[in-house]
Design a protein around this motif. Structure first.
Motif, PDB file in Angstrom:
ATOM      1  N   UNK A  13       0.849  -1.180   0.000  1.00 15.36           N
ATOM      2  CA  UNK A  13       0.000   0.000   0.000  1.00 15.36           C
ATOM      3  C   UNK A  13       0.887   1.233   0.000  1.00 15.36           C
ATOM      4  N   UNK A  14       0.592   2.163  -0.891  1.00 13.32           N
ATOM      5  CA  UNK A  14       1.362   3.398  -0.987  1.00 13.32           C
ATOM      6  C   UNK A  14       0.489   4.565  -0.532  1.00 13.32           C
ATOM      7  N   UNK A  15       0.961   5.279   0.477  1.00  9.62           N
ATOM      8  CA  UNK A  15       0.179   6.353   1.088  1.00  9.62           C
ATOM      9  C   UNK A  15       0.945   7.672   1.021  1.00  9.62           C
ATOM     10  N   UNK A  16       0.223   8.702   0.616  1.00 10.78           N
ATOM     11  CA  UNK A  16       0.786  10.047   0.654  1.00 10.78           C
ATOM     12  C   UNK A  16       0.263  10.769   1.884  1.00 10.78           C
TER      13      UNK A  16
ATOM     14  N   UNK B 111      -9.584   4.134   5.825  1.00  9.04           N
ATOM     15  CA  UNK B 111     -10.170   3.733   4.556  1.00  9.04           C
ATOM     16  C   UNK B 111      -9.113   3.138   3.633  1.00  9.04           C
ATOM     17  N   UNK B 112      -7.920   3.706   3.649  1.00 12.09           N
ATOM     18  CA  UNK B 112      -6.847   3.203   2.789  1.00 12.09           C
ATOM     19  C   UNK B 112      -6.378   1.820   3.214  1.00 12.09           C
ATOM     20  N   UNK B 113      -6.483   1.524   4.507  1.00 13.77           N
ATOM     21  CA  UNK B 113      -6.012   0.241   5.024  1.00 13.77           C
ATOM     22  C   UNK B 113      -7.089  -0.831   5.068  1.00 13.77           C
ATOM     23  N   UNK B 114      -8.268  -0.516   4.568  1.00 10.07           N
ATOM     24  CA  UNK B 114      -9.393  -1.447   4.657  1.00 10.07           C
ATOM     25  C   UNK B 114      -9.161  -2.761   3.929  1.00 10.07           C
ATOM     26  N   UNK B 115      -8.464  -2.708   2.817  1.00  9.90           N
ATOM     27  CA  UNK B 115      -8.362  -3.894   1.977  1.00  9.90           C
ATOM     28  C   UNK B 115      -7.255  -4.842   2.338  1.00  9.90           C
ATOM     29  N   UNK B 116      -6.705  -4.756   3.529  1.00 10.92           N
ATOM     30  CA  UNK B 116      -5.599  -5.628   3.901  1.00 10.92           C
ATOM     31  C   UNK B 116      -6.018  -7.092   3.890  1.00 10.92           C
ATOM     32  N   UNK B 117      -5.134  -7.928   3.368  1.00  3.27           N
ATOM     33  CA  UNK B 117      -5.357  -9.371   3.362  1.00  3.27           C
ATOM     34  C   UNK B 117      -4.808  -9.939   4.674  1.00  3.27           C
ATOM     35  N   UNK B 118      -5.597 -10.749   5.329  1.00  2.00           N
ATOM     36  CA  UNK B 118      -5.280 -11.166   6.697  1.00  2.00           C
ATOM     37  C   UNK B 118      -3.962 -11.929   6.809  1.00  2.00           C
TER      38      UNK B 118
END
Length: 558
Positions: free
Chosen positions: A67-70, A82-89
């Protein structure tokens, strides 16, 4: 596109609320006014794999989501969540965090990002390994991002602040320092106490835009060179790539081959490198003073303690080296010997001088040189194949593979192992990327750098030359990894006599203040006209009175 593991790319940016915030990444879709989420593909690399010398330089396949975050100082938890919601367990996480405005390094160090960083770290999962990778590709000499083309000291200060702030919030967090692996990588090293892993990138847009160094012939060579540039730091090294699955698969094969080569040479390639203050000259003593002075206009000065000889193979073969050496010793001077392994009178292939050295082709000549040196008790400073790192072809040992150079250097110095008065001198120019060619602390007593006022050969106006101090500080910073005393075996300035005298007077004061410099030798001659083409070669020759002003400043410290 298929990805190894799952590659998620999210980003976060906020509309600037303070004058001067500049958003450098263009959003691919607009926010809804409440959420600041935008897709940021600037660092959307795929993981290729990693090597870890602690595991016998083993290669592992990646299993990371990315994940790339600005981030901005006023970023809040809601868009971060919201940006971290899609993490795969069941996947480890690589979290690339970039600062999106000009002046970010100073703002980070001053704590402006602390609240945003703490908010981010609090949201990170505890049940998986998380690598936090902050402001990558910092060493690439382009201005694509706000943290590039900045002072290494400024970047290091900001990185260390980020690392400490995040670890205080999330102690299990793995901090990743992530240069591209471009020449000069080691200049931006923030220290092993704040780095858990290293990431290097292949085929990234910053590097593709850089023109400071010639491109490697292929990606396999590029990857290998990048890994060599991280050999000073004993940390696991991850490799990331910008491109499709086919490129990643090819690089995985290249990584395995590179690991085999590194393991083969690991005994001397992976020494322990710790940045420590070098042992310098005695307190209140000036450095040893030498000259390269073939016209003998300065060498007769009572203050001169050493003379410099440049020696090629034919000089040794004809006996001229022995005669010149004995003449210098007869004057009671120590000798600096710069060995140039070319111009062979026996007409052996000059373009392969490093390989010839390794194979022992020149052993007879080198043994003769060391025998001549052994006939005096005076200290002799032996420098082999100097300025090897400059990406030109003035000398046939330049622009060569660093491992080839290191093997040749070590072979040469091994031949003089029993000569007690030899001081082994490693002599880069001190330019960007020098440490890639470092042969190891066991084969080096002194590090030599060259300091000439000209920053570019096309500058003909002498007043456009850099000061001695500016060049000195830049080059000594690069050499700090060696923890060795400095011997400046070449330095000079061109121009009118009053300009030369002022430049050298300031140089003397700088040298007097730096005890790590144990010796200096002025180059009192014009350079070779053949190298300069249509431009007149610089003449570094000085008068006795100018030399005396330099010596006075060197002794007085002002």
């Amino acid at each position: 596109m298929k990805f190894k593991g799952v590659l998620l790319i999210a980003a976060l940016t906020l509309t600037a609320v303070t004058a001067g915030y500049v958003i450098r990444f263009s959003p691919l879709f607009k926010s809804d006014g409440h959420s600041a989420d935008v897709l940021n593909a600037a660092f959307a690399e795929q993981p290729v794999g990693y090597i870890n010398r602690a595991d016998s330089i083993g290669v592992a396949n990646p299993d990371l989501q990315h994940i790339s975050i600005q981030l901005h100082p006023n970023t809040t938890e809601a868009p971060l969540a919201a940006a971290l919601k899609g993490l795969v367990a069941d996947k480890d996480l690589l979290l690339t965090v970039v600062a999106g405005q000009d002046g970010a390094l100073g703002m980070v160090t001053d704590g402006a990002f602390d609240d945003a960083l703490r908010s981010l770290c609090r949201l990170l999962p505890d049940a998986k390994r998380v690598y936090l990778r902050w402001d990558p590709d910092m060493e690439v000499p382009v201005q694509r991002y706000s943290w590039q083309y900045q002072s290494p000291v400024d970047y290091i200060g900001a990185f260390r602040h980020v690392a400490k702030t995040c670890r205080n919030t999330k102690p299990a967090l793995q901090i990743m320092w992530s240069p591209a692996g471009y020449p000069g990588t080691e200049e931006y090293w923030p220290g092993g106490d704040v780095v858990d892993a290293i990431g290097i990138s292949v085929n990234g847009p910053s590097e593709l835009a850089a023109t400071a160094f010639p491109r490697d012939p292929d990606l396999r060579t590029s990857l290998r060179r990048k890994l060599i540039r991280t050999r000073l730091m004993n940390k696991p090294v991850w490799v990331f790539a910008t491109g499709n699955d086919s490129l990643v698969n090819a690089l995985q094969s290249d990584l395995r081959e590179a690991a085999k080569e590194l393991k083969r040479d690991s005994t001397w390639l992976f020494q322990e490198y710790t940045i420590n203050p070098p042992k310098g000259r005695p307190a209140n003593a000036p450095p040893l003073l030498g000259v390269y002075d073939p016209k003998q206009t300065l060498a007769g000065s009572k203050v001169v303690q050493a003379e410099h000889l440049f020696v090629d193979l034919v000089n040794i073969q004809t006996g001229s080296f022995a005669r010149d050496f004995e003449a210098i010793v007869g004057r009671g001077h120590q000798v600096i010997v710069s060995v140039e392994p070319w111009r062979d009178g026996k007409v052996r292939k000059d373009s392969s001088v490093l390989q010839n050295t390794i194979l022992g082709v020149y052993d007879e000549e080198f043994k003769s040189l060391f025998y001549t040196i052994s006939k005096t008790n005076l200290p002799v400073y032996v420098r082999f194949a100097h300025e090897m790192e400059i990406p030109i072809h003035r000398y046939s040992w330049q622009s060569q593979d660093p491992v080839l150079y290191i093997k040749a250097y070590r072979h040469f110095m091994e031949l003089g192992k029993g000569v007690k008065n030899v001081n082994k001198v490693w002599g880069p120019a001190g330019d960007r990327g020098s440490m890639e060619w470092y042969p190891g602390g066991d084969a080096v007593d002194f590090v030599s750098i060259a300091i000439y006022g000209l920053p570019d050969k096309n500058i003909t106006d002498p007043t456009k030359q850099e000061s001695f101090e500016t060049i000195f500080n830049r080059k000594v910073w690069r050499m700090r990894w060696t923890s060795k005393p400095i011997f400046i075996t070449e330095f000079g300035v061109k121009g009118p006599e009053d300009f030369q005298a002022e430049w050298l007077e300031k140089a003397g004061a700088v040298l007097a203040a730096h005890g790590e410099v144990v010796g200096v030798s002025y180059f009192n001659l014009a350079d070779n006209p053949e190298v300069w083409g249509d431009i007149p070669p610089p003449d570094w020759g000085i008068s006795q009175s100018t030399f005396d002003r330099f010596v006075g400043a060197l002794k007085s410290g002002r």
